[in-house]
Design a protein around this motif. Structure first.
Motif: not given
Lengths: 240, 240
Positions: B21-33, B50-56
């Motif tokens: 989910t974090a990756r699915a968000m990050g790749v489309m520009g979403f941040q808040n989880l 999360a791969v490159g979207c661990t900040s989320i």
């Protein structure tokens, strides 16, 4: 439904993505899956992630060669994140779904590359169209099965929306199969080697350009016959 | 971008789905989880997916209670596969994205339930709207992170289409002039007459078909040069 569409996964590294792809297909009514040179398959991980869609895995065809996987269907649509790709026509995803849904008499390979590297230039060269899924700027690497999910969802959603409309009488196009086109490319290349138009140095760049040129023409079977007839007549003339 | 949107996962069983989910968000520009009562979190599996979207994930808020997770934002949109849900208004996914994009001054919770059971009636009761993602009839259970991916993709795609941002990589096509193409057709015809592929009887029909074939290819200047080069090489070979 969607029987004319073959989802092709090329050089997939992770079996989980194969299972997730099967589920992403099944949930939107897709059934035909081809796997080219998967790293780890069959796999329990794939089966687990396919959940209720294991029949898609059971019926999936596995190929060692990319060209064997795509030879039966006539239109090849490659998904690629990279923006510029020689001059292979690029379609927006909406154009892609419109095209597929208004040409139900055609057969399609919808092709997804390796998780890290995507489709190679060589693999893209056999594609009639390239489709990119829009992503944000900060992180743009879409998961493989997510890309398949977005495609199957878009097509299914648009099919649902269209199915309430009247069918429009489209011209029936008898597109040449990929296999037959490859046979033509091979004959053409051989002839042009004999005329020295193609040599070792320019071989790669010329064949690439010819692929792109004829892909753009969306060759029909009767046109391919003409082109093959032209090659035969020239070979005969050269040998007299 | 999308700062006014909070993705809320309720009672998630599998940590992999949180990472995806974090990756699915990050790749489309979403941040808040926000995560409500996840079964297994934090988790290495979530981080890996999360791969490159661990900040989320690093910034995700974890809540024990559903009501605490959704209290800050004003509009609650629940995703649910079940068709009828008391009398809570149901939106199509297109209506949902239109609504969010035309109300940038509002703050939204976009809520996804447990993998197996979805959102409970109690949880849906706090939703202003319910959205269903269309699926096929045979197998309709969408993966949780795929559902999030479809939502984030739809919103991002519609935001792109709505925004005034013009595509900044318009392809420049250097199409061949009609005059140059006619010159090529004349050379080709002459050659094919010499090979007897074209004769008096079929002249009209063959030249017409060749025109159509190459017109479809939308020849560019560099492609026309290649075609003319091919003809020259064949003529030379024939005359030797």
């Amino acid at each position: 439904m969607f029987d004319n569409i073959n989802i092709v996964l090329v050089n997939t590294s992770h079996p989980g993505n194969i299972g997730s792809t099967a589920r992403a297909m099944g949930v939107m009514g897709f059934q035909n899956l081809s796997l080219v040179n998967p790293s780890d398959y069959p796999s329990e991980v794939a089966t687990a992630l396919a959940v209720g869609c294991t029949s898609i895995l059971d019926e999936a065809k596995v190929f060692a060669k990319y060209t064997d996987a795509i030879e039966k269907n006539s239109v090849n649509i490659g998904f690629s994140a990279r923006k510029r790709k020689e001059s292979i026509p690029v379609m927006m995803i909406n154009e892609c779904t419109d095209y597929i849904l208004s040409n139900t008499d055609l057969s399609f390979n919808v092709i997804f590359g390796n998780e890290k590297s995507g489709l190679s230039n060589q693999e893209l060269l056999l594609c009639n169209y390239i489709v990119s899924i829009p992503t944000g700027d900060i992180y743009s690497s879409l998961n493989l099965s997510s890309a398949v999910q977005i495609f199957t969802y878009e097509l299914f959603k648009n099919w649902l929306m269209n199915s309430s409309r009247k069918p429009n009488h489209k011209k029936i196009i008898d597109l040449a199969s990929t296999g037959d086109k490859m046979h033509f490319y091979a004959s053409l290349t051989e002839l042009l080697e004999s005329t020295n138009f193609i040599n070792k140095k320019n071989h790669k760049s010329i064949t690439k350009k010819l692929h792109i040129l004829f892909n753009k023409a969306e060759l029909e079977n009767h046109e391919l016959s003409i082109l093959n007839g032209i090659l035969t007549s020239i070979r005969k003339k050269i040998n007299t």
